[in-house]
Design a protein around this motif. Structure first.
Motif, mmCIF file in Angstrom:
data_model
loop_
_atom_site.group_PDB
_atom_site.id
_atom_site.type_symbol
_atom_site.label_atom_id
_atom_site.label_comp_id
_atom_site.label_asym_id
_atom_site.label_seq_id
_atom_site.Cartn_x
_atom_site.Cartn_y
_atom_site.Cartn_z
ATOM 1 N N LEU A 1 45.139 6.032 -29.052
ATOM 2 C CA LEU A 1 43.735 6.408 -28.911
ATOM 3 C C LEU A 1 42.876 5.691 -29.938
ATOM 4 N N TYR A 2 43.399 5.491 -31.146
ATOM 5 C CA TYR A 2 42.652 4.757 -32.164
ATOM 6 C C TYR A 2 42.454 3.304 -31.743
ATOM 7 N N LEU A 3 43.511 2.680 -31.231
ATOM 8 C CA LEU A 3 43.375 1.296 -30.750
ATOM 9 C C LEU A 3 42.367 1.208 -29.610
ATOM 10 N N ASP A 4 42.382 2.205 -28.745
ATOM 11 C CA ASP A 4 41.442 2.205 -27.619
ATOM 12 C C ASP A 4 40.007 2.375 -28.099
ATOM 13 N N ARG A 5 39.822 3.232 -29.104
ATOM 14 C CA ARG A 5 38.468 3.503 -29.595
ATOM 15 C C ARG A 5 37.911 2.344 -30.408
ATOM 16 N N ARG A 6 38.752 1.629 -31.142
ATOM 17 C CA ARG A 6 38.288 0.565 -32.013
ATOM 18 C C ARG A 6 38.349 -0.829 -31.388
ATOM 19 N N LEU A 7 39.222 -1.011 -30.388
ATOM 20 C CA LEU A 7 39.420 -2.353 -29.838
ATOM 21 C C LEU A 7 39.158 -2.425 -28.349
ATOM 22 N N PHE A 8 39.889 -1.599 -27.582
ATOM 23 C CA PHE A 8 39.871 -1.755 -26.137
ATOM 24 C C PHE A 8 38.525 -1.406 -25.521
ATOM 25 N N ASP B 1 26.364 6.147 -19.766
ATOM 26 C CA ASP B 1 26.405 5.996 -21.220
ATOM 27 C C ASP B 1 26.829 4.567 -21.534
ATOM 28 N N THR B 2 25.912 3.769 -22.087
ATOM 29 C CA THR B 2 26.212 2.357 -22.340
ATOM 30 C C THR B 2 27.135 2.159 -23.537
ATOM 31 N N ASP B 3 27.223 3.136 -24.446
ATOM 32 C CA ASP B 3 28.151 3.015 -25.575
ATOM 33 C C ASP B 3 29.577 3.346 -25.155
ATOM 34 N N ALA B 4 29.736 4.471 -24.442
ATOM 35 C CA ALA B 4 31.068 4.868 -23.973
ATOM 36 C C ALA B 4 31.498 4.113 -22.725
ATOM 37 N N LYS B 5 30.545 3.429 -22.076
ATOM 38 C CA LYS B 5 30.807 2.647 -20.859
ATOM 39 C C LYS B 5 31.406 3.520 -19.749
ATOM 40 N N LYS B 6 30.735 4.625 -19.472
ATOM 41 C CA LYS B 6 31.210 5.501 -18.406
ATOM 42 C C LYS B 6 30.036 6.287 -17.842
#
Length: 716
Positions: free
Chosen positions: A66-73, A453-458
Motif C-alpha cells: 500500500l505504501y508503494l502504491d500511495r507513493r509510486l504507483f 477526484d484528480t488527486d486520487a484519480k478516481k
C-alpha cells in the motif's frame, strides 16, 4: 548520483535527530556503513516482500504494498494500472502458494478470511477460494503452474524490472538535483547578464569621455519602480554611478499588475546618479556586430531567466532607450536610429511620446498592455477540444475533446499530464469545483454528472440528473458553498415544421441546483416563459447571483439567496453561447449566435452598455475544412471569451489563435491589443488565469492542440 545520495542521507539524519529517533538513527548509520553501492536498491525491496511472505506476515505485506502504491504507483498513467493490479494479484498468489507449500493451512484460511471482501468480486480470484479445501492443490490443473519454481522466478523478475524502471530516483534526490540545476542556471545567467549590460552600455553611449550624459525621462519611466539590489550591483560594476544613487527594488515588477506590486517611493534622479561612459572605453562603430553579439549571448540563457532578458532587450531596447534621449541630445551629432514605429511620424514633445505598439494605420497606440513571454503547446488530445478550464488555484488544467477523453495536466514548473479520464458515455461539459479545487464535475450526454477526484484519480460518485433531459450542457459551481448548477436538455427539438420559423424552436430544458455533499437535488429553477435549454451559466464572485444564456436568446439573472429569477431579457437573435459577469459585476457580457458581443446593465433590464459585431471565427459555429471535401462543423460548447484579472481586457477566439482586446467606453467597444497566434485550426474555447504572477492564456482548437501563452502586464 552518489553525491546526491550522501546529501540526502545527511538530511534524513538531521530529521531523525530532530525527532529524537535515536534507535532508528543507529540502525540507519549501521546500514549506511554496510552499503557500498550508494544508490537505488530495488533488490532490497524484493527481499523485504519475500521476507513478509516467508514469515506469513500478511498485514506487513499489505501495508508495504500500500505504501508503494500511495507513493509510486498512483502517479502513473491510467494505462499502467492494469499492470500494477496484475503484480498485486501475483504477489498475493505468491503468498498463498507459499503457505500451502510449507503446510501452514491456518495461514491459508486466514488469508481468504481477511481478504474475502476485497477479492470476492474479482473474477481472477473466483476459483481460488476452493484452494484450502483441495486435498492436493499442486496436482490440480488449474493451480499446477503456480506451484512451479519457474512461475515464482518469473514473477519476482517482472516485479524487479517494473520497480527498476519506475523508481529511478526518489523525490528527495530529484529535489536536490533540481536545486543544483537552478543554482547553476542562476550563476550562468548572472554572468551573461553582466556581459549584456556591458554591451548595451557600450552601444548606447554616444561618445567616450568623463562627461555625464543627461537624459530627460518620460513620465512613465519616472514612475517606474527602481532596480533591485542584484541588478544594481550588476550595473554599478559596468558604469560609474554616484554614491547618491538610492537603494532600489525589482525592475521587472513594473510589468506586473498593480495589485501585485510592493509599495515603494518614486526615485529622485539627480545628475550625479545618471550613468556615464567609462573613461578610456572603446566603442564598436558597427551596430550590427553589437546586435549579433547580443543575440549570441541571449541564446545561452535558459528557462524563465532567459525570458526576462529576452523581453527586456528584444522588446524594449529599440523604443525604450530611444525615448530616454531628448530631441536636443539626439540632434547634437549623434548617429542614433529611431525605432521603426516612429520613423514615419513627425517628432513629438518628449512628454507626449508613447513607446507603444503600432496600430493598423501605422501610427502609435497607447503603451502596449501585454508582452507575450512564451507559448507552449499541449498536444495529448487527438480530436477537437470542447472545453479547456484552469482550476481556481491556477495549478491544473482540465481539457475535454469530442471523443470523450479528458486530460488533467499542469504547466508549472513543467507541462505534465496528471490524469487521463476515459468515458464510455459521451461527455458534454466540465467544471472545476471551488472547494476543494481538486474535484472535477463531468456532465454526460446520458443524464449523469460525475464527481472526479484528480488527486486520487478516481470517481467519487455519479449523480443521475434526469432521464427525460439527458444532455448536461452546462455546469457551474458556487464559489461560496458545495452546491452546483446543472443545465439539462432534451435530445430532440420540438415545434412544427410548417411554421418555418427563422430559427429552430429551442429544445426543452431544466436548470437544477444540486448539493455535492448530500448528492441530492435541492431545487429546480423556474424558466419563463418556457422551459428552455440553458447553454451557459456563470456565478458572480460570492455566489449570490447567477446569469444564464439560453437557446431562445434570453439572458436570465437569478437571485441565489431567494432562488428565483430576478430579471430576464431577449439578448440575441438566436442562441446565447457564452455569458460572464464584468469585473465590477454591474454588467454582464454575452456572445450569441448573431455574432454580437454585448455588454448589458443588470440594474436596468435589457439596456445595452455597448455592442460589437465579431467575426464568425470568434463566435462559431466553427468550421474546419480539409482534403477531399472533408468538413467538420462544431457548435460552441466551452467559454468563448475570458477576462484578465482587472477586467480591462478580454480574450476571444479566432481562426489562428486567441485575440486580446481592450474594453473601451466609446466606439468601437473593443480595441485590438495583441494576437497570440500559434494555431493552424480554429480556436473554439479560451480561458485566462491570473492566479500566478504572470497571466496565462489558454486557447484550444479543433485539431486538438492547446496553446498556453504566458503574458506580462505592463503598468505605468
Amino acid at each position: 548520483m552518489a553525491s546526491a545520495v550522501e546529501r540526502t542521507d545527511e538530511h534524513v539524519r538531521e530529521y531523525l535527530t530532530y525527532r529524537g529517533f535515536t534507535n532508528t538513527l543507529k540502525h540507519l548509520d549501521n546500514e549506511i556503513k554496510a552499503d557500498k553501492e550508494k544508490g537505488f536498491r530495488v533488490d532490497k525491496i524484493i527481499e523485504q516482500l519475500q521476507q513478509f511472505v516467508q514469515s506469513f506476515d500478511l498485514f506487513s505485506l499489505k501495508e508495504y504494498w500500500l505504501y508503494l502504491d500511495r507513493r509510486l504507483f498512483c502517479r502513473l498513467e491510467d494505462v499502467y494500472k492494469s499492470t500494477v493490479n496484475k503484480l498485486r494479484t501475483s504477489l498475493y498468489r505468491y503468498y498463498v502458494i507459499n503457505t500451502i507449500q510449507r503446510g501452514n493451512l491456518e495461514k491459508t484460511q486466514e488469508f481468504f478470511q481477511k481478504q474475502a471482501l476485497e477479492l470476492q468480486g474479482q473474477p481472477e480470484w473466483r476459483d481460488w477460494f476452493m484452494l484450502p479445501f483441495l486435498p492436493s492443490p499442486e496436482q490440480n490443473p488449474a493451480f499446477l503452474p503456480y506451484f512451479s519454481r519457474q512461475w515464482a522466478d518469473t514473477f519476482l523478475v517482472s516485479l524487479h524490472n517494473f520497480l527498476s524502471v519506475l523508481f529511478q530516483c526518489p523525490l528527495l534526490l530529484s529535489f536536490d538535483a533540481e536545486v543544483q540545476r537552478m543554482t547553476s542556471l542562476m550563476e550562468e545567467n548572472e554572468q551573461l547578464h553582466q556581459q549584456l549590460f556591458a554591451m548595451q552600455t557600450e552601444s548606447r553611449d554616444p561618445k567616450a569621455g568623463d562627461g555625464v550624459i543627461l537624459h530627460k525621462l518620460p513620465p512613465y519611466v519616472q514612475n517606474m519602480d527602481r532596480l533591485g539590489d542584484t541588478e544594481l550591483d550588476l550595473v554599478s560594476s559596468q558604469r560609474a554611478v554616484s554614491t547618491t544613487t538610492p537603494p532600489s527594488r525589482n525592475f521587472f515588477s513594473t510589468f506586473l499588475p498593480q495589485g501585485r506590486r510592493t509599495p515603494g517611493k518614486t526615485p529622485q534622479m539627480t545628475p550625479g546618479a545618471l550613468p556615464s561612459h567609462p573613461p578610456g572605453a572603446k566603442r564598436d562603430p558597427s551596430a550590427n556586430q553589437v546586435k549579433a553579439q547580443t543575440r549570441n549571448i541571449q541564446t545561452g540563457l535558459k528557462g524563465h531567466l532567459w525570458i526576462k532578458l529576452d523581453v527586456l532587450f528584444s522588446k524594449l531596447t529599440s523604443s525604450f532607450f530611444f525615448c530616454l534621449q531628448t530631441p536636443e541630445r539626439r540632434g547634437e551629432g549623434e548617429d542614433v536610429d529611431p525605432p521603426t514605429e516612429t520613423s514615419s511620424k513627425p517628432a513629438e514633445a518628449p512628454n507626449q511620446r508613447s513607446c507603444g505598439a503600432e496600430t493598423a494605420d501605422g501610427g502609435l497606440s497607447v503603451e502596449q498592455a501585454f508582452i507575450k513571454l512564451s507559448q507552449e503547446e499541449y498536444g495529448e488530445h487527438h480530436s477537437s477540444i470542447m472545453h479547456c478550464r484552469v482550476d481556481c488555484s491556477g495549478r491544473r488544467v482540465a481539457s475535454l475533446d469530442v471523443d470523450g477523453v479528458i486530460k488533467v495536466w499542469s504547466f508549472n514548473p513543467v507541462m505534465q499530464t496528471k490524469a487521463t479520464i476515459m468515458s464510455k458515455s459521451p461527455l458534454l461539459s466540465l467544471e472545476w469545483a471551488a472547494k476543494p479545487d481538486r474535484l472535477l464535475l463531468l456532465g454526460s450526454g446520458v443524464g449523469t454528472v460525475r464527481l472526479y477526484d484528480t488527486d486520487a484519480k478516481k470517481n467519487l460518485y455519479e449523480m443521475n440528473i434526469d432521464e427525460t433531459h439527458p444532455r448536461i450542457l452546462s455546469l457551474a459551481c458556487s464559489p461560496s458553498g458545495s452546491s452546483f448548477v446543472c443545465s439539462a436538455a432534451a435530445l430532440s427539438r420540438s415545434g412544427s415544421v410548417e411554421s418555418a420559423p427563422p430559427h429552430p424552436v429551442p429544445v426543452s430544458g431544466q436548470l437544477l441546483l444540486w448539493d455535492t455533499k448530500t448528492v441530492k437535488q435541492q431545487l429546480q429553477f423556474s424558466l419563463e416563459p418556457d422551459p428552455v435549454a440553458i447553454n451557459c451559466t456563470a456565478f458572480n464572485h460570492n455566489g449570490n447571483l447567477l446569469v444564464t444564456g439560453a437557446a431562445d436568446g434570453v439572458i436570465r439573472l437569478f437571485d441565489m439567496q431567494r432562488f428565483e429569477s430576478a430579471m430576464s431579457w431577449r439578448a440575441h437573435e438566436g442562441e446565447v453561447y457564452s455569458v460572464e459577469f464584468s469585473y465590477d459585476e454591474n454588467t454582464v457580457f454575452s456572445i450569441g449566435e448573431d455574432g454580437k458581443f454585448i455588454q448589458w446593465n443588470i440594474h436596468r433590464c435589457g439596456v445595452k452598455q455597448s455592442e460589437q459585431v465579431l467575426p464568425q471565427d470568434a463566435t462559431g459555429p466553427f468550421v474546419l475544412s480539409g482534403y477531399s471535401g472533408y468538413k467538420q462543423v462544431q457548435v460552441p460548447r466551452g467559454r468563448l471569451f475570458a477576462f484578465d484579472s482587472e477586467g480591462q481586457h478580454v480574450l476571444t477566439c479566432s481562426s489562428t489563435g486567441g485575440l486580446i482586446y481592450r474594453l473601451t467606453s466609446g466606439e468601437p467597444a473593443l480595441e485590438r491589443v495583441l494576437s497570440l497566434g500559434g494555431h493552424k485550426a480554429p480556436v473554439v474555447t479560451v480561458d485566462w488565469s491570473s492566479a500566478l504572477d504572470c497571466g496565462t492564456c489558454l486557447t484550444a482548437s479543433m485539431d486538438g492542440k492547446i496553446k498556453l501563452s504566458t503574458l506580462l502586464a505592463q503598468k505605468s
